[in-house]
Design a protein around this motif. Structure first.
Motif, short mmCIF file in Angstrom:
data_model
loop_
_atom_site.label_atom_id
_atom_site.label_comp_id
_atom_site.label_asym_id
_atom_site.label_seq_id
_atom_site.Cartn_x
_atom_site.Cartn_y
_atom_site.Cartn_z
N HIS A 122 0.82 -1.21 0.00
CA HIS A 122 0.00 0.00 0.00
C HIS A 122 0.86 1.26 0.00
O HIS A 122 0.45 2.28 -0.59
CB HIS A 122 -0.94 0.00 1.20
CG HIS A 122 -2.17 -0.81 0.99
ND1 HIS A 122 -2.49 -1.91 1.74
CD2 HIS A 122 -3.17 -0.70 0.07
CE1 HIS A 122 -3.63 -2.45 1.32
NE2 HIS A 122 -4.06 -1.73 0.30
N CYS A 174 3.58 1.50 -1.61
CA CYS A 174 3.94 1.64 -3.03
C CYS A 174 2.76 2.17 -3.84
O CYS A 174 2.93 3.04 -4.71
CB CYS A 174 4.39 0.29 -3.59
SG CYS A 174 5.97 -0.28 -2.93
N THR A 175 1.56 1.67 -3.55
CA THR A 175 0.37 2.07 -4.31
C THR A 175 -0.03 3.51 -4.01
O THR A 175 -0.28 4.31 -4.91
CB THR A 175 -0.81 1.14 -3.98
OG1 THR A 175 -0.46 -0.20 -4.34
CG2 THR A 175 -2.06 1.55 -4.72
N LEU A 183 3.28 5.78 -6.15
CA LEU A 183 2.54 6.15 -7.36
C LEU A 183 2.12 7.61 -7.37
O LEU A 183 1.79 8.16 -8.42
CB LEU A 183 1.30 5.25 -7.52
CG LEU A 183 1.50 3.93 -8.24
CD1 LEU A 183 0.16 3.34 -8.64
CD2 LEU A 183 2.37 4.08 -9.48
N THR A 225 -3.04 9.54 -4.60
CA THR A 225 -2.36 9.95 -5.84
C THR A 225 -2.96 11.22 -6.43
O THR A 225 -2.28 11.92 -7.20
CB THR A 225 -2.44 8.82 -6.88
OG1 THR A 225 -3.81 8.44 -7.06
CG2 THR A 225 -1.63 7.62 -6.45
N PHE A 262 6.31 -0.30 -7.54
CA PHE A 262 4.88 -0.61 -7.52
C PHE A 262 4.61 -1.92 -8.25
O PHE A 262 3.87 -2.78 -7.77
CB PHE A 262 4.10 0.53 -8.16
CG PHE A 262 2.68 0.16 -8.50
CD1 PHE A 262 1.71 0.08 -7.51
CD2 PHE A 262 2.31 -0.13 -9.81
CE1 PHE A 262 0.40 -0.29 -7.83
CE2 PHE A 262 1.01 -0.47 -10.12
CZ PHE A 262 0.05 -0.55 -9.13
N ALA A 281 2.75 -5.28 -7.06
CA ALA A 281 1.38 -5.35 -7.59
C ALA A 281 1.21 -6.47 -8.60
O ALA A 281 0.10 -7.01 -8.74
CB ALA A 281 0.99 -4.02 -8.23
N THR A 316 0.26 -0.29 -15.41
CA THR A 316 0.35 0.33 -14.08
C THR A 316 -1.00 0.79 -13.55
O THR A 316 -1.42 0.38 -12.46
CB THR A 316 1.32 1.52 -14.13
OG1 THR A 316 2.59 1.07 -14.62
CG2 THR A 316 1.51 2.13 -12.76
N LEU A 321 -3.63 -0.66 -10.57
CA LEU A 321 -4.10 0.18 -9.47
C LEU A 321 -5.62 0.17 -9.38
O LEU A 321 -6.19 -0.03 -8.30
CB LEU A 321 -3.58 1.61 -9.67
CG LEU A 321 -4.15 2.67 -8.72
CD1 LEU A 321 -3.80 2.36 -7.28
CD2 LEU A 321 -3.65 4.06 -9.12
#
Length: 460
Positions: free
Chosen positions: A80, A82-83, A87, A246, A280, A284, A354, A358
């Protein structure tokens, strides 16, 4: 014929030669994206290997390890972080790109923008409608309608880098513009469709932080030590508000003035393409690939909708939107390119890695099994699109090489490609001097050869 000439004369050329400064900017940006795309591809492969070997337990332990201050809703797993965290850097760069396109790029002129915007919009509508058609007729979960709508520019360029295929500048610029518009709509989708709970206090403070960010920029305040801490605070408040974090990155990217934004982008893009996005992908893309998982990809309505949306929906949307716009507006395809080239870019548009991953996580937060199956479908759909793009690009590769060589030729060695200097009178004088020097050298060599072949030279 007399009636057709004015319309031809006033048509907007689509995929024609770009202005030199914009061409150089796009080339530099895509060069970084290409390197980042190769790293992204490597990270995805590593993630798949780790998730499907005995190392999967260690991989899962690292991915799910949580840390951070829970009091402010920031105790998150590595995945999370990374997300939601890394991102944000990617979307910050996307915001700067969007601002540039709106002010100095392809989107500044409505006449020039209509075709890439139409292609991007149709390239998102068709995949979404494909998903809804498959899911709606077979009882699927319709929350994943947005998964196949995204285009991943870095992954698409990674495919080009692996192939060694050189796209002409106009096609690369179209792909970049398509991805920028695509990112804009993806941002709107994430903000509107996948925000469940809003905390007004946090959201209000985040907006206040953004206003302060913009005011400091307008006042000319400089120093990373001012903006980086403020950006972290705005990001944390946005995350706490319930809006996906993001969005803060996009908002701050749009807030930057164009000139300053380009300088910041030059510094941040390598971090985004070389670190944030590959990390990510590392956490992911690690989904189990078994017989049962692949069976689900081709049988479950959600996953079939994603595969068909990315592959068929994207191609139909991007190519169809481009063709219809050119057919019914004043946009005209550049004379050096063919519709097969637009079809190749449409295939590349189906690589939705990507942002699709997400959105897949956001669409199915309480069903991790389905989320993993959707991720596997994203990989399959992106792979199918990449293969289709490879076939078309290879068929056109000879043509592309000739166009790129023509774009790069610089016979007078002044640092400006000849195709951009041909309207300059000084260019013609330089070229005339070069040709005269070459002719003199040829005459001298011919004279030396003639004299050398005679058994004796006369007194002269």
């Amino acid at each position: 014929m007399a009636h057709s000439e004015p319309s031809v004369r006033h048509r907007t050329v689509f995929l024609g030669r770009m202005p030199l400064p914009e061409r150089n900017f796009v080339a530099d940006a895509l060069r970084t994206e290409t390197v980042g795309g190769v790293l992204l591809l490597i990270a995805a492969v590593v993630a798949l290997v780790l998730a499907n070997t005995p190392a999967r337990h260690g991989y899962a332990a690292v991915r799910d390890f949580a840390f951070g201050p829970g009091a402010v809703h920031l105790r998150l797993s590595v995945a999370h972080w990374c997300t939601d965290g890394l991102l944000t850097v990617f979307f910050f760069v996307a915001g700067i790109e969007l601002k540039r396109e709106l002010t100095t790029g392809e989107l500044r002129s409505p006449a020039a923008a209509v075709l890439p915007v139409a292609a991007a919009v149709c390239g998102m509508l068709c995949p979404a409608l494909t998903y809804l058609a498959v899911g709606g007729t077979h009882g699927g979960d319709l929350r994943g309608w947005a998964v196949p709508t995204a285009t991943d520019i870095a992954f698409a360029l990674a495919v080009l880098a692996v192939l060694g295929t050189a796209l002409p500048a106009a096609l690369r610029a179209f792909l970049l513009t398509l991805a920028v518009v695509d990112d804009l709509f993806a941002i709107v989708i994430i903000a509107v469709a996948y925000t469940a709970t809003i905390r007004p206090v946090y959201l209000g403070l985040a907006v206040a932080g953004l206003v302060l960010f913009r005011l400091l920029l307008r006042k000319g305040v400089r120093g990373w030590y001012v903006y980086v801490p403020l950006a972290v605070v705005v990001w944390g408040l946005t995350h706490g508000s319930g809006v996906h974090a993001t969005i803060a990155g996009v908002a701050m990217g749009l807030a930057l003035p164009t000139g300053r934004g380009e300088r910041v982008e030059h510094l941040v893009r390598p971090v985004s393409a070389g670190l944030a996005v590959p990390l990510f992908a590392l956490f992911a893309a690690g989904v189990p690939v078994s017989g049962a998982a692949l069976h689900a990809v081709f049988t479950a309505p959600e996953t079939v909708g994603v595969v068909l949306g990315l592959f068929a929906g994207k191609i139909l949307g991007v190519f169809g939107g481009s063709w219809l716009t050119a057919r019914f507006t004043r946009a005209a395809l550049g004379p050096e390119l063919a519709w097969a080239d637009v079809f190749a870019v449409a295939c590349l548009g189906g690589i939705g890695f990507t942002v699709s991953l997400l959105i897949g996580e956001l669409a199915f937060p309480v069903d991790p099994v389905l989320a993993d199956e959707v991720k596997a479908a994203v990989l399959v759909g992106s792979l199918a699109s990449a293969i289709a793009a490879c076939v078309v690009l290879k068929l056109r590769n000879t043509r592309y090489r000739r166009l790129v060589e023509e774009e790069e030729r610089d016979e007078d060695r002044d640092g400006v490609p000849d195709v951009y200097a041909q309207g300059d009178p000084a260019y013609h004088l330089r070229m005339a001097a070069i040709h005269e020097a070459r002719a003199a050298e040829h005459r001298r060599l011919a004279e030396v050869t003639r004299r050398g072949t005679r058994p004796q030279d006369g007194p002269a």
